[in-house]
Design a protein around this motif. Structure first.
Motif, PDB file in Angstrom:
ATOM      1  N   UNK A  24       0.813  -1.202   0.000  1.00 29.03           N
ATOM      2  CA  UNK A  24       0.000   0.000   0.000  1.00 29.03           C
ATOM      3  C   UNK A  24       0.843   1.245   0.000  1.00 29.03           C
ATOM      4  N   UNK A  25       0.156   2.397   0.046  1.00 25.58           N
ATOM      5  CA  UNK A  25       0.872   3.672   0.067  1.00 25.58           C
ATOM      6  C   UNK A  25       0.006   4.769   0.676  1.00 25.58           C
ATOM      7  N   UNK A  26       0.688   5.800   1.188  1.00 27.85           N
ATOM      8  CA  UNK A  26       0.071   7.024   1.704  1.00 27.85           C
ATOM      9  C   UNK A  26       0.372   8.137   0.713  1.00 27.85           C
ATOM     10  N   UNK A  27      -0.573   9.035   0.502  1.00 26.26           N
ATOM     11  CA  UNK A  27      -0.312  10.232  -0.300  1.00 26.26           C
ATOM     12  C   UNK A  27      -1.289  11.323   0.119  1.00 26.26           C
ATOM     13  N   UNK A  28      -0.996  12.532  -0.289  1.00 19.88           N
ATOM     14  CA  UNK A  28      -1.850  13.666   0.057  1.00 19.88           C
ATOM     15  C   UNK A  28      -1.008  14.802   0.582  1.00 19.88           C
ATOM     16  N   UNK A  29      -1.445  15.403   1.665  1.00 19.44           N
ATOM     17  CA  UNK A  29      -0.727  16.544   2.247  1.00 19.44           C
ATOM     18  C   UNK A  29       0.431  16.089   3.128  1.00 19.44           C
ATOM     19  N   UNK A  30       1.261  15.225   2.573  1.00 21.45           N
ATOM     20  CA  UNK A  30       2.462  14.768   3.270  1.00 21.45           C
ATOM     21  C   UNK A  30       3.651  14.949   2.347  1.00 21.45           C
ATOM     22  N   UNK A  31       4.820  14.761   2.908  1.00 21.93           N
ATOM     23  CA  UNK A  31       6.061  14.922   2.167  1.00 21.93           C
ATOM     24  C   UNK A  31       6.260  13.718   1.242  1.00 21.93           C
ATOM     25  N   UNK A  32       5.738  13.780   0.021  1.00 22.66           N
ATOM     26  CA  UNK A  32       5.890  12.714  -0.953  1.00 22.66           C
ATOM     27  C   UNK A  32       4.862  11.605  -0.799  1.00 22.66           C
ATOM     28  N   UNK A  33       5.175  10.472  -1.417  1.00 23.66           N
ATOM     29  CA  UNK A  33       4.363   9.265  -1.313  1.00 23.66           C
ATOM     30  C   UNK A  33       5.140   8.286  -0.445  1.00 23.66           C
ATOM     31  N   UNK A  34       4.454   7.667   0.516  1.00 25.45           N
ATOM     32  CA  UNK A  34       5.079   6.684   1.397  1.00 25.45           C
ATOM     33  C   UNK A  34       4.559   5.308   1.032  1.00 25.45           C
ATOM     34  N   UNK A  35       5.472   4.386   0.725  1.00 30.80           N
ATOM     35  CA  UNK A  35       5.127   3.066   0.224  1.00 30.80           C
ATOM     36  C   UNK A  35       5.375   2.021   1.318  1.00 30.80           C
ATOM     37  N   UNK A  36       4.350   1.206   1.597  1.00 29.64           N
ATOM     38  CA  UNK A  36       4.477   0.116   2.575  1.00 29.64           C
ATOM     39  C   UNK A  36       5.077  -1.085   1.849  1.00 29.64           C
ATOM     40  N   UNK A  37       6.342  -1.379   2.148  1.00 28.95           N
ATOM     41  CA  UNK A  37       7.073  -2.409   1.423  1.00 28.95           C
ATOM     42  C   UNK A  37       7.199  -3.726   2.180  1.00 28.95           C
ATOM     43  N   UNK A  38       7.085  -3.687   3.512  1.00 35.44           N
ATOM     44  CA  UNK A  38       7.399  -4.890   4.279  1.00 35.44           C
ATOM     45  C   UNK A  38       6.496  -4.993   5.506  1.00 35.44           C
ATOM     46  N   UNK A  39       6.052  -6.201   5.804  1.00 37.28           N
ATOM     47  CA  UNK A  39       5.372  -6.486   7.066  1.00 37.28           C
ATOM     48  C   UNK A  39       6.414  -7.111   7.975  1.00 37.28           C
ATOM     49  N   UNK A  40       6.696  -6.424   9.082  1.00 38.38           N
ATOM     50  CA  UNK A  40       7.761  -6.876   9.970  1.00 38.38           C
ATOM     51  C   UNK A  40       7.260  -7.799  11.070  1.00 38.38           C
ATOM     52  N   UNK A  41       6.031  -7.569  11.531  1.00 41.63           N
ATOM     53  CA  UNK A  41       5.531  -8.317  12.676  1.00 41.63           C
ATOM     54  C   UNK A  41       4.006  -8.297  12.659  1.00 41.63           C
ATOM     55  N   UNK A  42       3.388  -9.348  13.160  1.00 42.20           N
ATOM     56  CA  UNK A  42       1.938  -9.448  13.219  1.00 42.20           C
ATOM     57  C   UNK A  42       1.581 -10.206  14.491  1.00 42.20           C
ATOM     58  N   UNK A  43       1.320  -9.461  15.573  1.00 44.25           N
ATOM     59  CA  UNK A  43       1.033 -10.083  16.862  1.00 44.25           C
ATOM     60  C   UNK A  43      -0.177  -9.435  17.513  1.00 44.25           C
TER      61      UNK A  43
END
Length: 136
Positions: free
Chosen positions: A58-77
């Protein structure tokens, strides 16, 4: 006794999977006008205007500094998922904790010392460490 232990393991596993699978769709943070497109169950999303990136979670965009891309799931607890997001500009990365509040609302908490930046009231400002996103 064995049945009780097996039942508890099945319940715990389903809780972890549900949090990850539940975060799928389009979400929005009203305060900072940030949109989030996400599917934490599998990498199926193509970030906009980022041809160098493969499909991501996924990714974040809008009134933030650029586009932020979710590349990795590190933990799920325990109904909480930790992910790694990187800036499209390539100079910053953030670990984020995602917690489900209810079926329509998720809370994202930054786990690193750095703040993300965005635009609020026509000014460049640090974003809070915790942002709430609601399903569109």
């Amino acid at each position: 006794m064995k049945k009780a232990i097996l039942f508890m393991l099945v319940c715990m596993t389903s809780l972890m999977i549900n949090a990850q699978e539940a975060l799928n769709g389009n979400y929005f943070n009203e305060d900072f006008k940030i949109s989030l497109k996400v599917n934490l169950a599998e990498k199926t999303i193509k970030a906009p205007d980022l041809d160098d990136f493969d499909e991501c979670y996924g990714y974040f965009e809008g009134n933030i500094n650029g586009v932020w891309v979710i590349m990795k799931i590190k933990d799920n607890k325990g109904g909480k998922v930790t992910v790694r997001a990187i800036s499209d500009r390539g100079y910053d990365a953030q670990d984020m904790l995602i917690k489900m509040i209810d079926e329509e609302t998720f809370e994202f908490s930054l786990l690193t010392e750095q703040n993300m930046k965005g635009i609020k009231d026509n000014k460049y400002a640090k974003l809070p460490k915790v942002l709430t996103f609601k399903k569109k």
